[in-house]
Write a protein that holds these residues in place. Structure first.
Motif, PDB file in Angstrom:
ATOM      1  N   ALA A  63       0.831  -1.213   0.000  1.00 42.66           N
ATOM      2  CA  ALA A  63       0.000   0.000   0.000  1.00 42.66           C
ATOM      3  C   ALA A  63       0.858   1.253   0.000  1.00 42.66           C
ATOM      4  O   ALA A  63       0.553   2.239  -0.678  1.00 42.66           O
ATOM      5  N   ALA A  64       1.951   1.223   0.750  1.00 41.26           N
ATOM      6  CA  ALA A  64       2.864   2.370   0.755  1.00 41.26           C
ATOM      7  C   ALA A  64       3.488   2.572  -0.618  1.00 41.26           C
ATOM      8  O   ALA A  64       3.675   3.703  -1.067  1.00 41.26           O
ATOM      9  N   ASN A  65       3.779   1.474  -1.324  1.00 45.40           N
ATOM     10  CA  ASN A  65       4.330   1.587  -2.676  1.00 45.40           C
ATOM     11  C   ASN A  65       3.321   2.223  -3.625  1.00 45.40           C
ATOM     12  O   ASN A  65       3.684   2.995  -4.515  1.00 45.40           O
ATOM     13  N   ALA A  66       2.045   1.888  -3.447  1.00 41.73           N
ATOM     14  CA  ALA A  66       1.008   2.483  -4.295  1.00 41.73           C
ATOM     15  C   ALA A  66       0.982   3.995  -4.131  1.00 41.73           C
ATOM     16  O   ALA A  66       0.752   4.732  -5.101  1.00 41.73           O
ATOM     17  N   GLN A  67       1.233   4.462  -2.929  1.00 43.98           N
ATOM     18  CA  GLN A  67       1.227   5.905  -2.687  1.00 43.98           C
ATOM     19  C   GLN A  67       2.543   6.561  -3.068  1.00 43.98           C
ATOM     20  O   GLN A  67       2.569   7.706  -3.510  1.00 43.98           O
ATOM     21  N   ARG A  68       3.639   5.823  -2.930  1.00 45.22           N
ATOM     22  CA  ARG A  68       4.956   6.389  -3.206  1.00 45.22           C
ATOM     23  C   ARG A  68       5.085   6.827  -4.658  1.00 45.22           C
ATOM     24  O   ARG A  68       5.754   7.813  -4.969  1.00 45.22           O
ATOM     25  N   LEU A  69       4.424   6.096  -5.571  1.00 43.20           N
ATOM     26  CA  LEU A  69       4.567   6.422  -6.992  1.00 43.20           C
ATOM     27  C   LEU A  69       3.971   7.783  -7.321  1.00 43.20           C
ATOM     28  O   LEU A  69       4.355   8.419  -8.290  1.00 43.20           O
ATOM     29  N   GLU A  70       2.981   8.213  -6.534  1.00 47.71           N
ATOM     30  CA  GLU A  70       2.435   9.575  -6.639  1.00 47.71           C
ATOM     31  C   GLU A  70       2.023   9.950  -8.054  1.00 47.71           C
ATOM     32  O   GLU A  70       2.399  10.995  -8.576  1.00 47.71           O
ATOM     33  N   GLN A  71       1.263   9.087  -8.693  1.00 48.36           N
ATOM     34  CA  GLN A  71       0.719   9.446  -9.990  1.00 48.36           C
ATOM     35  C   GLN A  71      -0.703   9.959  -9.776  1.00 48.36           C
ATOM     36  O   GLN A  71      -0.919  10.819  -8.963  1.00 48.36           O
ATOM     37  N   SER A  72      -1.679   9.420 -10.465  1.00 51.23           N
ATOM     38  CA  SER A  72      -3.027   9.952 -10.330  1.00 51.23           C
ATOM     39  C   SER A  72      -3.612   9.588  -8.967  1.00 51.23           C
ATOM     40  O   SER A  72      -3.100   8.734  -8.254  1.00 51.23           O
ATOM     41  N   ALA A  73      -4.704  10.247  -8.634  1.00 51.94           N
ATOM     42  CA  ALA A  73      -5.241  10.163  -7.276  1.00 51.94           C
ATOM     43  C   ALA A  73      -5.827   8.797  -6.948  1.00 51.94           C
ATOM     44  O   ALA A  73      -5.733   8.331  -5.820  1.00 51.94           O
ATOM     45  N   LYS A  74      -6.437   8.132  -7.933  1.00 51.33           N
ATOM     46  CA  LYS A  74      -7.190   6.924  -7.606  1.00 51.33           C
ATOM     47  C   LYS A  74      -6.321   5.776  -7.087  1.00 51.33           C
ATOM     48  O   LYS A  74      -6.692   5.127  -6.112  1.00 51.33           O
ATOM     49  N   PRO A  75      -5.153   5.471  -7.691  1.00 55.48           N
ATOM     50  CA  PRO A  75      -4.306   4.449  -7.073  1.00 55.48           C
ATOM     51  C   PRO A  75      -3.886   4.813  -5.653  1.00 55.48           C
ATOM     52  O   PRO A  75      -3.803   3.951  -4.776  1.00 55.48           O
ATOM     53  N   ARG A  76      -3.644   6.089  -5.403  1.00 55.62           N
ATOM     54  CA  ARG A  76      -3.268   6.528  -4.061  1.00 55.62           C
ATOM     55  C   ARG A  76      -4.456   6.380  -3.110  1.00 55.62           C
ATOM     56  O   ARG A  76      -4.284   6.085  -1.929  1.00 55.62           O
ATOM     57  N   THR A  77      -5.662   6.569  -3.642  1.00 62.81           N
ATOM     58  CA  THR A  77      -6.851   6.353  -2.817  1.00 62.81           C
ATOM     59  C   THR A  77      -6.910   4.914  -2.343  1.00 62.81           C
ATOM     60  O   THR A  77      -7.155   4.639  -1.162  1.00 62.81           O
ATOM     61  N   GLY A  78      -6.684   3.970  -3.281  1.00 64.48           N
ATOM     62  CA  GLY A  78      -6.707   2.552  -2.918  1.00 64.48           C
ATOM     63  C   GLY A  78      -5.680   2.219  -1.857  1.00 64.48           C
ATOM     64  O   GLY A  78      -5.950   1.461  -0.918  1.00 64.48           O
ATOM     65  N   GLY A  79      -4.459   2.774  -1.994  1.00 57.65           N
ATOM     66  CA  GLY A  79      -3.433   2.528  -0.994  1.00 57.65           C
ATOM     67  C   GLY A  79      -3.828   3.063   0.374  1.00 57.65           C
ATOM     68  O   GLY A  79      -3.611   2.409   1.407  1.00 57.65           O
ATOM     69  N   SER A  80      -4.424   4.248   0.408  1.00 55.77           N
ATOM     70  CA  SER A  80      -4.850   4.824   1.691  1.00 55.77           C
ATOM     71  C   SER A  80      -5.969   4.011   2.327  1.00 55.77           C
ATOM     72  O   SER A  80      -5.996   3.824   3.546  1.00 55.77           O
ATOM     73  N   ILE A  81      -6.902   3.520   1.510  1.00 56.42           N
ATOM     74  CA  ILE A  81      -7.984   2.689   2.055  1.00 56.42           C
ATOM     75  C   ILE A  81      -7.410   1.434   2.691  1.00 56.42           C
ATOM     76  O   ILE A  81      -7.821   1.026   3.793  1.00 56.42           O
ATOM     77  N   ARG A  82      -6.441   0.805   2.015  1.00 56.80           N
ATOM     78  CA  ARG A  82      -5.879  -0.425   2.558  1.00 56.80           C
ATOM     79  C   ARG A  82      -5.123  -0.144   3.849  1.00 56.80           C
ATOM     80  O   ARG A  82      -5.207  -0.925   4.808  1.00 56.80           O
ATOM     81  N   LEU A  83      -4.376   0.965   3.900  1.00 56.83           N
ATOM     82  CA  LEU A  83      -3.670   1.318   5.137  1.00 56.83           C
ATOM     83  C   LEU A  83      -4.655   1.626   6.254  1.00 56.83           C
ATOM     84  O   LEU A  83      -4.394   1.323   7.430  1.00 56.83           O
ATOM     85  N   ALA A  84      -5.799   2.217   5.920  1.00 55.60           N
ATOM     86  CA  ALA A  84      -6.831   2.484   6.925  1.00 55.60           C
ATOM     87  C   ALA A  84      -7.390   1.173   7.466  1.00 55.60           C
ATOM     88  O   ALA A  84      -7.593   1.023   8.683  1.00 55.60           O
TER      89      ALA A  84
END
Length: 1005
Positions: free
Chosen positions: A678-699
């Motif tokens: 999940a942290a890797n999904a956010q680290r790439l910092e591209q469009s918002a939706k993949p980062r949304t998924g990573g944040s949901i999983r971390l939550a």
């Protein structure tokens, strides 16, 4: 003599030392024109070379008012290719065609794939990996000069490197003029963004003090200067190194112009002292760009060879011009002088020089490097004010920019072409063809080989270039203007194409969900013959519906898209639509057929090299597998997807893959790995939706581990990324599920109910069961946990009624959904105050084969609770004890603190011992199996796992089903804290659990 700059030089040397130690460094060196940036860079480069580093220098090229796309990177990579040929060849192996967009020498030319939003990201990622590999074992300094002239693509690539470089002995250094960065300069927002990065250091060069000016003058005139003259020059130059030099030389040569207060006169004084032929050559060089090639200069100057050499020698000896370091040509020694010479030209004189440059280049295209030819020709004709010649040249340059993924430059060139359009005679425009210039040309039933290029074709191409370059506002304005023009003529296919583009832009700009625009596009193509536009519109509609409103309409749109794409031979659209169709089939209950379709698309796309579909298949197919409970299969595909998307440089796709992998690993009980994914999904910092998924999983992970505050913070991150403009169920429902859990954990049951009712009021569309079941279960669990609290009772019956009603609409066609259905029924009974051991026993039996250790531990806890609450006898108490021991072991391994606490408290209330009591006198050597918390049956299964048996073989040996064997293996892995069967076997052998078995294998060997 190199004067001053001690602290700045120390900063650069420190960065070089850090880079040499394997820590990539990034520095920006700013300062006003003439302050000494280039001299500092020259001195540092020489010092770095003495320390064994390779210095690759590239300069941003100014051609009139145009920046050459990626010019400094192309020059620097060309230098690396000369200095480190083997390393560069190895680092670029397999990606030569794509990297040839920056360095044409790497391949015959990049292929022209269908354009997409990730094309630029792919090129940037491959460039970053190339530099990291080249600098893996050799220190490399990548120095880029004159960033204030950089084109948008160069700025974007530099920003990407600054944000993503993590390994390699690499120092990236860029210089810029700080006094040129006015409020609207395009470099200004970049500098502001880089200031927020802790990995980037800024160095600002100040002016010299009087002592430094004194030493500089002494070095220039080669003797001790007169103190009064030092004071005079210091006062007039204000410590600017270049002005100090000009004033010192003028004064030393006794030139009266050295006394003028006009800066322009000061800069021109040495030019005007040259012979007329040398002045003429200087004026020609000033209009040719940052550097003018020797042969091109000869063609434009129209002097004899001897006269040209004599003029050049005079200009070089006077310090006006200098030979270009990277090619056979000349440049001004300082750009300020070039700008002064150019400004001194008359308007007609300037346009005449540009015409001569253009005519010379047209007559002999080999006069300039091939990768600069079309861009420079377009600039020369444009500034020659010849619209008929400029339009085709500008369009050619736009095609070259598109080929290099320099979409910002392509957009600017297309806008220039649209400005020129009306000034070009009709007969010239009639010779232009859309297929030559407009890849985004929307078919209109005409033959593009014979139909002239239209203004609307340019608008279509500009709209796509704007979208791909991130200039979405400009793209949307162009799209709206095109649709207004189309109101005046009947061209439904072209209008549908623009409406589909408008839908994409509306979603990207958070102006809505884009469905209204897609609906208009569908209305326009309805009833028309098959076309690529028709197929694209239908595929987009199907994809939108799959994510927002899956159902029969989405299925019909996907089937039509596949049919139309096949008719017109649009393979990428067909494969995309088939992938959507397969997912919709699974949602509709046709599981195996849908999965087979998706697997076939994955293989076919790989075979055809349709990279985007390959990447999407490694996102969507595992997501569908996870949704039907096949998490292990999904995780395997996602691991493969990480390598594929990274190799292709598809960052957004890689972000999706990491987010989906986090979900599957969470289900499989590999929570530490899930958090990293999940942290890797956010680290790439591209469009918002993949980062949304990573944040949901971390939550979710934070909530399951007992940290509701962290879960709430991650949920807030997810909502900020996701926004409210596009309420897709795949994000909206999981976010509400987490919100319900957090609110319940904090004792805010009314808030939890509000989240549930908001979701139910919106509805649970067909195909959303994978998100709907967890939502209903979380709400029911919150109600059951609060049972008996007087303040929560009044609203409970209505909430439970709504939950039961919603559950009727959710599918139960696969085991994981059926298990959730049974689980929900058992929780509803608990919420009504009924403990039902038989129901919970059935739930445990349903969850056991799924390979989800945390879910299994939760329902085992509920079964133990129900057994103890029903006044159980000794057999039931013994069973509850065993269940709670399993729950405690899994919760401890996962770090699921709330579940572990609940199991401990329940055992204490029931006076159960989670660990068997052993008398001290009877205590022998610790049994590793017991310390691991394995049951006798799990010991037997582990023995066979250690022997290398499959689940089917284990089942045959122990007379159990393969599914039960799989469940036992999953429990064993969780208790042992290992990630796979091989690791479990290794631990078993290390602990000596099965010595006879090991001896048998040794004897066999």
């Amino acid at each position: 003599m190199f004067v001053g700059r001690v602290s700045e030089f120390d900063t650069l040397n420190d960065a070089l030392a850090r880079a040499d130690a394997g820590e990539p460094q990034a520095l920006l060196v700013g300062g006003e024109a003439g302050v000494g940036k280039s001299r500092l860079l020259e001195e540092f480069a020489a010092a770095a070379r003495r320390r064994g580093a390779t210095v690759a220098l590239g300069g941003c090229v100014e051609i009139g008012a145009d920046g050459l796309p990626f010019a400094p990177f192309s020059t620097a990579l060309r230098h690396l290719r000369r200095e480190l040929p083997d390393q560069l060849a190895a680092a670029s192996s397999g990606q030569e065609e794509e990297l040839a967009r920056l360095l044409p020498e790497l391949g015959a030319g990049a292929r022209e794939p269908r354009r997409d939003e990730q094309g630029v990201a792919r090129l940037f990622e491959l460039t970053a990996r190339l530099l990291e590999r080249v600098a893996a074992d050799h220190t490399v300094v990548l120095a880029l000069e004159d960033l204030h002239w950089a084109d948008a693509s160069t700025r974007h690539l530099l920003t990407y490197l600054f944000r993503t470089l993590r390994t390699g002995r690499l120092l990236v250094l860029a210089t810029y003029r700080s006094d040129d960065i006015h409020r609207r300069h395009p470099l200004r927002p970049l500098l502001a963004e880089l200031d927020r990065l802790r990995t980037v250091r800024r160095v600002e060069l100040g002016r010299f003090n009087r002592d430094e000016v004194h030493r500089q003058i002494a070095g220039i005139i080669d003797r001790e200067p007169d103190p009064q003259r030092v004071d005079d020059i210091f006062g007039r130059s204000d410590g600017n190194a270049f002005f100090v030099e000009e004033l010192a030389v003028a004064a030393d040569e006794g030139c009266c112009a050295g006394l003028t207060d006009s800066l322009r006169d000061l800069l021109l004084v040495r030019v005007e002292s040259l012979p007329e032929s040398a002045q003429s050559v200087a004026r020609i060089v000033a209009e040719g760009g940052s550097t003018v090639e020797d042969r091109l200069l000869a063609a434009v100057a129209r002097l004899t060879e001897d006269d040209l050499i004599e003029a050049l020698r005079a200009a070089v000896n006077a310090g006006i011009l200098s030979p270009a370091p990277e090619r056979d040509g000349y440049r001004f020694r300082h750009s300020l002088v070039r700008e002064a010479v150019s400004d001194d030209l008359l308007p007609g004189e300037r346009s005449r020089l540009h015409r001569r440059y253009a005519e010379a280049l047209e007559a002999d295209p080999t006069l300039v490097p091939a990768d600069e030819r079309v861009t420079r020709l377009a600039s020369y004709w444009y500034h020659a004010h010849d619209a008929a010649k400029a339009l085709p040249a500008v369009l050619d340059a736009s095609v070259e920019a598109r080929r290099r993924h320099a979409y910002s430059e392509q957009l600017r060139l297309l806008e220039r072409a649209m400005d020129l359009w009306d000034a070009v005679p009709d007969d010239v425009r009639a010779t232009l063809r859309p297929l030559d210039y407009a890849e985004a040309y929307p078919p209109c039933g005409c033959d593009p080989a014979t139909t002239p290029l239209r203004y609307l074709d340019l608008m279509a191409e500009a709209a796509v270039a704007g979208r791909l370059s991130g200039e979405r506002e400009r793209s949307l304005k162009i799209t709206k203007r095109a649709l207004r023009l189309l109101d005046e003529e009947h061209d439904p296919l072209r209008a549908a194409w623009f409406w589909e583009q408008r839908s994409r832009l509306t979603q990207a700009l958070a102006r809505g969900d884009g469905w209204a625009e897609l609906g208009t596009a569908q209305d326009l193509v309805r009833g028309l013959p098959p076309s690529e536009v028709h197929a694209e519109v239908l595929a987009s509609a199907a994809g939108w519906s799959m994510l927002h409103r899956p159902g029969p309409d989405a299925m019909a749109a996907a089937e039509s898209a596949v049919e139309y794409a096949r008719m017109v031979g649009a393979h990428d659209i067909e494969l995309n639509a088939r992938l959507t169709l397969g997912g919709l089939m699974v949602d509709a209950g046709d599981i195996e057929t849908g999965l087979a379709e998706m697997y076939e698309v994955k293989e076919r796309a790989t075979e055809l090299g349709v990279d985007l579909v390959v990447a999407r298949a490694h996102v969507n197919l595992p997501s569908v597998l996870e949704g039907i409970g096949r998490s292990e299969e999904a995780a395997h595909l996602l691991r493969e997807g990480v390598h594929i998307t990274r190799r292709l440089g598809l960052l957004d796709s890689e972000g999706w893959v990491w987010g989906n992998l986090a979900e599957s690993l969470h289900s499989l009980g590999r929570w530490d790995e899930a958090a990293q994914a999940a942290a890797n999904a956010q680290r790439l910092e591209q469009s918002a939706k993949p980062r949304t998924g990573g944040s949901i999983r971390l939550a979710c992970l934070a909530y399951d581990r007992g940290d509701p505050a962290e879960a709430a913070r991650r949920l807030a991150d997810a909502r900020s990324f996701f926004g409210t403009h596009d309420p897709m169920p795949q994000y909206a429902l999981p976010m509400r599920t987490v919100a319900i859990g957090v609110a319940a954990a904090e004792g805010r049951l009314p808030d939890a109910r509000a989240e549930l009712l908001a979701a139910l009021d919106t509805g649970l569309p067909p195909g959303t069961q994978r998100y709907g079941w967890p939502l209903l279960l979380a709400a029911t669990t919150a109600e059951a946990d609060a049972h008996g609290e007087a303040e929560t009772e009044p609203g409970r019956p209505e909430v439970l009624r709504r939950i039961r009603q919603a559950a009727k609409s959710l599918a139960t066609s696969v085991p994981v959904w059926r298990s959730f259905d049974q689980w929900l029924r058992a929780e509803l009974a608990r919420a009504e105050g009924r403990f039902a051991p038989d129901e919970w026993s059935a739930v445990v039996e349903a969850v056991e084969p799924l390979g989800r250790p945390y879910d299994l531990a939760r329902v085992r806890y509920r079964l133990a609770e129900a057994l103890l609450a029903s006044g159980a006898g000794d057999d039931e108490r013994a069973r509850a004890t065993e269940l709670l021991r399993l729950v405690d072991a899994v919760a401890g391994h996962l770090g699921a603190a709330p579940l572990a606490r609940s199991a401990t408290r329940l055992a204490q209330r029931a006076r159960l011992a989670l660990a068997p009591a052993v008398r001290e006198a009877d205590r022998g050597p610790a049994d590793p199996v017991e310390e691991l918390g394995l049951t006798s049956r799990e010991r037997d299964v582990l023995r066979l796992v250690a022997a290398g048996h499959t689940n089917r073989r284990i089942a045959e040996e122990l007379f159990i089903s393969p599914k039960t064997a799989s469940v036992h293996v999953s429990n064993i892995l969780a208790k042992m804290g290992v990630s796979g069967r091989g690791e479990a076997a290794a631990v078993a052998h290390r602990l000596g659990l099965f010595p006879a078995q090991a001896g048998e294998r040794l004897a066999a060997r």
